[in-house]
Design a protein around this motif. Structure first.
Motif, PDB file in Angstrom:
ATOM      1  N   PRO A 102       0.823  -1.014   0.348  1.00 35.41           N
ATOM      2  CA  PRO A 102      -0.291   0.197  -0.232  1.00 35.41           C
ATOM      3  C   PRO A 102       0.979   1.120  -0.105  1.00 35.41           C
ATOM      4  CG  PRO A 102      -0.192  -1.119   2.265  1.00 35.41           C
ATOM      5  CD  PRO A 102       1.213  -1.723   1.288  1.00 35.41           C
ATOM      6  N   ALA A 103       0.274   2.094  -0.701  1.00 30.04           N
ATOM      7  CA  ALA A 103       1.213   3.399  -0.682  1.00 30.04           C
ATOM      8  C   ALA A 103       0.531   4.398   0.014  1.00 30.04           C
ATOM      9  CB  ALA A 103       1.318   3.880  -2.518  1.00 30.04           C
ATOM     10  N   CYS A 104       1.196   4.989   0.177  1.00 27.67           N
ATOM     11  CA  CYS A 104       0.882   6.291   0.834  1.00 27.67           C
ATOM     12  C   CYS A 104       0.007   8.016  -0.040  1.00 27.67           C
ATOM     13  CB  CYS A 104       1.889   7.699   1.965  1.00 27.67           C
ATOM     14  SG  CYS A 104       1.707   9.182   2.195  1.00 27.67           S
ATOM     15  N   ALA A 105      -1.242   8.302   0.884  1.00 23.14           N
ATOM     16  CA  ALA A 105      -1.740   8.771  -0.419  1.00 23.14           C
ATOM     17  C   ALA A 105      -1.138  10.232  -0.348  1.00 23.14           C
ATOM     18  CB  ALA A 105      -3.299   9.000   0.274  1.00 23.14           C
ATOM     19  N   ALA A 106      -0.811  10.913   1.022  1.00 24.31           N
ATOM     20  CA  ALA A 106       0.124  12.099   0.983  1.00 24.31           C
ATOM     21  C   ALA A 106       1.223  12.726  -0.229  1.00 24.31           C
ATOM     22  CB  ALA A 106      -0.220  12.537   2.344  1.00 24.31           C
ATOM     23  N   CYS A 107       2.461  11.690   0.423  1.00 20.23           N
ATOM     24  CA  CYS A 107       3.675  11.539  -0.407  1.00 20.23           C
ATOM     25  C   CYS A 107       4.028  10.812  -1.206  1.00 20.23           C
ATOM     26  CB  CYS A 107       4.957  11.545   0.817  1.00 20.23           C
ATOM     27  SG  CYS A 107       4.845  10.116   1.841  1.00 20.23           S
ATOM     28  N   GLY A 108       3.104   9.322  -1.016  1.00 20.13           N
ATOM     29  CA  GLY A 108       3.272   7.749  -1.920  1.00 20.13           C
ATOM     30  C   GLY A 108       4.869   7.017  -1.733  1.00 20.13           C
ATOM     31  N   ASP A 109       4.980   7.233  -0.611  1.00 21.30           N
ATOM     32  CA  ASP A 109       5.814   6.296  -0.152  1.00 21.30           C
ATOM     33  C   ASP A 109       5.416   4.667   0.267  1.00 21.30           C
ATOM     34  OD1 ASP A 109       8.510   4.939   0.946  1.00 21.30           O
ATOM     35  OD2 ASP A 109       8.973   6.917   2.391  1.00 21.30           O
ATOM     36  N   LEU A 110       5.859   4.001   1.333  1.00 21.76           N
ATOM     37  CA  LEU A 110       4.535   2.694   1.593  1.00 21.76           C
ATOM     38  C   LEU A 110       4.420   3.346   3.063  1.00 21.76           C
ATOM     39  CD1 LEU A 110       7.164   0.252   0.431  1.00 21.76           C
ATOM     40  CD2 LEU A 110       5.271   0.997  -0.874  1.00 21.76           C
ATOM     41  N   LEU A 111       3.071   2.330   3.044  1.00 21.72           N
ATOM     42  CA  LEU A 111       2.201   2.706   4.488  1.00 21.72           C
ATOM     43  C   LEU A 111       3.013   1.286   5.296  1.00 21.72           C
ATOM     44  CD1 LEU A 111      -1.186   3.294   3.138  1.00 21.72           C
ATOM     45  CD2 LEU A 111       0.166   4.838   4.269  1.00 21.72           C
ATOM     46  N   ARG A 112       3.183   1.434   6.397  1.00 18.91           N
ATOM     47  CA  ARG A 112       3.360   0.208   7.235  1.00 18.91           C
ATOM     48  C   ARG A 112       2.231   0.176   8.339  1.00 18.91           C
ATOM     49  NH1 ARG A 112       8.299   1.625  11.144  1.00 18.91           N
ATOM     50  NH2 ARG A 112       6.569   0.166  12.861  1.00 18.91           N
ATOM     51  N   PRO A 113       2.120  -1.469   9.133  1.00 23.15           N
ATOM     52  CA  PRO A 113       1.314  -1.351  10.394  1.00 23.15           C
ATOM     53  C   PRO A 113       2.010   0.126  11.661  1.00 23.15           C
ATOM     54  CG  PRO A 113       2.890  -3.139   9.898  1.00 23.15           C
ATOM     55  CD  PRO A 113       3.283  -2.623   8.956  1.00 23.15           C
ATOM     56  N   ASP A 114       0.755   0.689  12.276  1.00 18.35           N
ATOM     57  CA  ASP A 114       1.287   2.071  12.912  1.00 18.35           C
ATOM     58  C   ASP A 114       1.697   1.414  14.515  1.00 18.35           C
ATOM     59  OD1 ASP A 114       1.129   4.134  13.699  1.00 18.35           O
ATOM     60  OD2 ASP A 114      -0.557   4.638  14.297  1.00 18.35           O
TER      61      ASP A 114
END
Length: 122
Positions: free
Chosen positions: A26-38
């Motif tokens: 999954p990619a970040c909607a704000a910057c395009g980097d990868l999302l990870r579990p919080d």
């Protein structure tokens, strides 16, 4: 942390994990980097704000219940000792003795899923 949200590795944007694709990265909607579990992974530093909140709770507690831990991962491993030094009673629930056992007022050995409900009277 929580698995119900994901956060960006770069910009810390957070989003609900519900609805993220089951496959692919999954990619970040704000910057395009990868999302990870919080969550905080082993070896990562805890957020300073959370350590400060934990310190406040330790200073204010009268009884600290410590369940299901190895008692060696810092800074959490020190919380029970800090609480005891402040005059709180420390109750340990674990499968086996840990480094915390020596400083606990009460140590109950067994499965926390069986012991904790009995402590609560369930």
């Amino acid at each position: 942390g929580t698995l119900s949200t994901a956060r960006c590795r770069r910009c810390s944007y957070r989003v609900s994990s519900t609805g993220l694709p089951d496959s692919g990265l999954p990619a970040c909607a704000a910057c395009g980097d990868l999302l990870r579990p919080d969550v905080v992974w082993f070896g990562e530093a805890l957020p300073e704000s959370e350590v400060a909140r934990a310190d406040e709770a330790v200073r204010a507690c009268e009884v600290m219940l410590v369940a299901g831990t190895s008692g060696v991962v810092e800074p959490a491993a020190s919380f029970a000792r800090w609480a005891g030094a402040q005059g709180a009673s420390v109750v340990e629930v674990n499968l086996e003795p840990t480094p915390l056992t020596r400083s606990a007022d009460v140590s109950l050995f067994g499965r926390s899923g069986e012991i904790l409900p009995r402590l609560l009277g369930d």
